[in-house]
Design a protein around this motif. Structure first.
Motif, PDB file in Angstrom:
ATOM      1  N   SER A 155       0.846  -1.207   0.000  1.00 14.64           N
ATOM      2  CA  SER A 155       0.000   0.000   0.000  1.00 14.64           C
ATOM      3  C   SER A 155       0.874   1.246   0.000  1.00 14.64           C
ATOM      4  O   SER A 155       0.662   2.172  -0.785  1.00 14.64           O
ATOM      5  CB  SER A 155      -0.893   0.069   1.250  1.00 14.64           C
ATOM      6  OG  SER A 155      -1.770  -0.995   1.292  1.00 14.64           O
ATOM      7  N   VAL A 156       1.869   1.262   0.893  1.00 14.73           N
ATOM      8  CA  VAL A 156       2.767   2.422   0.984  1.00 14.73           C
ATOM      9  C   VAL A 156       3.454   2.623  -0.368  1.00 14.73           C
ATOM     10  O   VAL A 156       3.568   3.749  -0.867  1.00 14.73           O
ATOM     11  CB  VAL A 156       3.819   2.211   2.110  1.00 14.73           C
ATOM     12  CG1 VAL A 156       4.910   3.280   2.058  1.00 14.73           C
ATOM     13  CG2 VAL A 156       3.133   2.215   3.478  1.00 14.73           C
ATOM     14  N   ASN A 157       3.871   1.535  -0.982  1.00 14.45           N
ATOM     15  CA  ASN A 157       4.553   1.626  -2.280  1.00 14.45           C
ATOM     16  C   ASN A 157       3.639   2.281  -3.314  1.00 14.45           C
ATOM     17  O   ASN A 157       4.057   3.179  -4.047  1.00 14.45           O
ATOM     18  CB  ASN A 157       4.963   0.231  -2.750  1.00 14.45           C
ATOM     19  CG  ASN A 157       5.796   0.283  -4.007  1.00 14.45           C
ATOM     20  OD1 ASN A 157       6.750   1.066  -4.103  1.00 14.45           O
ATOM     21  ND2 ASN A 157       5.436  -0.515  -4.998  1.00 14.45           N
ATOM     22  N   TYR A 158       2.389   1.857  -3.325  1.00 12.65           N
ATOM     23  CA  TYR A 158       1.446   2.444  -4.286  1.00 12.65           C
ATOM     24  C   TYR A 158       1.314   3.950  -4.016  1.00 12.65           C
ATOM     25  O   TYR A 158       1.471   4.765  -4.925  1.00 12.65           O
ATOM     26  CB  TYR A 158       0.076   1.743  -4.182  1.00 12.65           C
ATOM     27  CG  TYR A 158      -1.015   2.561  -4.830  1.00 12.65           C
ATOM     28  CD1 TYR A 158      -1.185   2.543  -6.220  1.00 12.65           C
ATOM     29  CD2 TYR A 158      -1.846   3.393  -4.073  1.00 12.65           C
ATOM     30  CE1 TYR A 158      -2.165   3.333  -6.833  1.00 12.65           C
ATOM     31  CE2 TYR A 158      -2.818   4.180  -4.675  1.00 12.65           C
ATOM     32  CZ  TYR A 158      -2.975   4.144  -6.046  1.00 12.65           C
ATOM     33  OH  TYR A 158      -3.926   4.933  -6.642  1.00 12.65           O
ATOM     34  N   TYR A 159       1.021   4.316  -2.758  1.00 16.32           N
ATOM     35  CA  TYR A 159       0.742   5.733  -2.462  1.00 16.32           C
ATOM     36  C   TYR A 159       1.970   6.626  -2.706  1.00 16.32           C
ATOM     37  O   TYR A 159       1.835   7.730  -3.219  1.00 16.32           O
ATOM     38  CB  TYR A 159       0.206   5.900  -1.032  1.00 16.32           C
ATOM     39  CG  TYR A 159      -1.203   5.362  -0.933  1.00 16.32           C
ATOM     40  CD1 TYR A 159      -2.242   5.973  -1.633  1.00 16.32           C
ATOM     41  CD2 TYR A 159      -1.490   4.215  -0.208  1.00 16.32           C
ATOM     42  CE1 TYR A 159      -3.530   5.454  -1.591  1.00 16.32           C
ATOM     43  CE2 TYR A 159      -2.776   3.691  -0.167  1.00 16.32           C
ATOM     44  CZ  TYR A 159      -3.787   4.322  -0.863  1.00 16.32           C
ATOM     45  OH  TYR A 159      -5.058   3.812  -0.843  1.00 16.32           O
ATOM     46  N   LEU A 160       3.157   6.140  -2.373  1.00 14.15           N
ATOM     47  CA  LEU A 160       4.354   6.969  -2.585  1.00 14.15           C
ATOM     48  C   LEU A 160       4.722   7.025  -4.070  1.00 14.15           C
ATOM     49  O   LEU A 160       5.096   8.080  -4.587  1.00 14.15           O
ATOM     50  CB  LEU A 160       5.545   6.458  -1.772  1.00 14.15           C
ATOM     51  CG  LEU A 160       5.418   6.461  -0.241  1.00 14.15           C
ATOM     52  CD1 LEU A 160       6.788   6.345   0.400  1.00 14.15           C
ATOM     53  CD2 LEU A 160       4.730   7.697   0.290  1.00 14.15           C
ATOM     54  N   THR A 161       4.596   5.888  -4.762  1.00  8.94           N
ATOM     55  CA  THR A 161       4.941   5.854  -6.186  1.00  8.94           C
ATOM     56  C   THR A 161       4.082   6.853  -6.962  1.00  8.94           C
ATOM     57  O   THR A 161       4.610   7.638  -7.766  1.00  8.94           O
ATOM     58  CB  THR A 161       4.719   4.422  -6.747  1.00  8.94           C
ATOM     59  OG1 THR A 161       5.660   3.566  -6.114  1.00  8.94           O
ATOM     60  CG2 THR A 161       4.933   4.355  -8.252  1.00  8.94           C
ATOM     61  N   VAL A 162       2.790   6.834  -6.722  1.00  8.60           N
ATOM     62  CA  VAL A 162       1.898   7.725  -7.470  1.00  8.60           C
ATOM     63  C   VAL A 162       2.234   9.192  -7.165  1.00  8.60           C
ATOM     64  O   VAL A 162       2.265  10.034  -8.061  1.00  8.60           O
ATOM     65  CB  VAL A 162       0.403   7.412  -7.175  1.00  8.60           C
ATOM     66  CG1 VAL A 162      -0.506   8.353  -7.946  1.00  8.60           C
ATOM     67  CG2 VAL A 162       0.078   5.971  -7.543  1.00  8.60           C
ATOM     68  N   LEU A 163       2.539   9.471  -5.908  1.00 13.50           N
ATOM     69  CA  LEU A 163       2.855  10.848  -5.522  1.00 13.50           C
ATOM     70  C   LEU A 163       4.143  11.322  -6.208  1.00 13.50           C
ATOM     71  O   LEU A 163       4.181  12.413  -6.779  1.00 13.50           O
ATOM     72  CB  LEU A 163       3.020  10.912  -4.000  1.00 13.50           C
ATOM     73  CG  LEU A 163       2.826  12.277  -3.388  1.00 13.50           C
ATOM     74  CD1 LEU A 163       1.385  12.738  -3.573  1.00 13.50           C
ATOM     75  CD2 LEU A 163       3.155  12.265  -1.910  1.00 13.50           C
TER      76      LEU A 163
END
Ligand code: TMP
Length: 322
Positions: A155-163
């Motif tokens: 989840s963290v990977n998704y949210y940081l990657t998109v940002l």
């Protein structure tokens, strides 16, 4: 304030207000190669604290449970007191660092999908890679906790990657640590800063601690740049990622299971004579609009008891992977 712990880059103090909290101070100490290279870089602590605050606030908004409570003066933050699990959780999108060394892979090779790796937190052994099974057998975390940390890391990977993508930066990899609070809930803890992530621009230039590890540049300039870029992002535009939980409901051992018996007879009739027993249960696939938290699992367990299973005859199991 009473000093509870002194790490390589942070100090942990008792919080005078409540035993539930601690005060974490980000220091200007920077080290690499398990302490072989050491320096004090003025302003690094404050920047690491600023970046951690930014990430924890953002992730909290997206539904990730973190230890962050409040930013305090200077390079300090109030956090929920947790017992840190002795595992580092690394998520990789692109090959770099120890991954390249270990497998002889070219730096910058994109991985087909994000990879989660666990490392044992033990300085004397230089934090070796540890398999999930070994971590479970050594009682460092339960099977459920391992699955939980993997789910949160993704989840963290998704949210940081998109940002980062919003500002043309690429999240290469990062390291997370988790801790248990006094209620036993697992929270994302420690820090997320230039010290614990790798971020590159489109030319492959680093804006993280690799600059220090390799003597290639000034990390305070890089961390300031990251912060500036992050402040240009639009966190509200990042869509919530769908998560999936699976609840399996099976008849308890010793309870008769007529549908399983019928299936066993059919299997034998069709020539699959090796089946000694067949138990038939059901699986619920539950799609969620938020990251999985300890609170959510607790809620679901209660729901299982009330709605999904018959606790007298059935046993249930919440899983994050099929
Ligand atoms: P690695 O490629 O050296 O294994 O590092 C993977 C990620 O973990 C990278 O983003 C840097 C971070 N990391 C830490 O935060 N602390 C450490 O002690 C190490 C070795 C890596």
């Amino acid at each position: 304030m009473e000093l509870l712990h002194k790490g390589k880059a942070k100090k942990i103090f008792a919080d005078s207000k409540s035993k539930k909290y601690v005060v974490i101070e980000f220091t200007d100490n920077v080290s690499a190669g398990n302490g072989k290279k050491k320096d004090i870089i003025k302003g690094k602590g404050n920047l690491a604290c600023d970046l951690s605050e930014f990430f924890f606030r953002y992730l909290k908004k997206k539904g990730v449970d973190t230890h962050f409570v409040k930013r305090l003066d200077g390079s300090q933050m109030r956090c929920t007191k947790v017992e840190i699990l002795p595992l580092e959780v690394v998520c990789r999108n692109v090959a770099a660092g120890s991954f390249c060394k270990r497998y002889g892979i070219k730096k910058g090779t994109e991985l087909a999908s994000p990879l989660i790796e666990f490392f044992l937190k033990e300085d004397k052994l230089h934090d070796p890679l540890i398999s999930e099974d070994a971590a479970i057998r050594l009682n460092l975390a339960s099977e459920f906790e391992i699955a939980f940390m993997k789910s949160v890391a993704l989840s963290v990977n998704y949210y940081l990657t998109v940002l980062f993508t919003q500002v043309n930066l690429t999240l290469i990899d990062f390291k997370l640590e988790f801790g248990k609070n006094s209620d036993g809930a697992i929270l994302l803890a420690d820090e997320i800063s230039g010290d614990t992530i790798r971020v590159w621009n489109s030319k492959g230039q680093s804006f993280d601690k690799d600059l220090y590890r390799k003597d290639e540049g000034d990390i305070t300039t890089a961390y300031s740049f990251l912060l500036e870029k992050l402040n240009e992002t639009k966190p509200n535009k990042v869509l919530q990622r769908e998560e999936v939980l699976y609840v399996s409901v099976m008849p308890k051992d010793g309870i008769k299971n007529p549908p399983g018996e019928v299936t066993k007879k059919a299997l034998i009739r069709l020539g699959f004579g090796d089946a000694t027993e067949v138990r038939m249960g059901k699986i619920f696939e539950i799609h969620l609009s938020k990251p999985i938290t300890s609170g959510l699992i607790e809620q679901l367990t209660l729901m299982n008891l009330k709605l999904l299973s018959n606790p007298i005859a059935e046993k249930h199991n919440v899983r994050m992977e099929m």
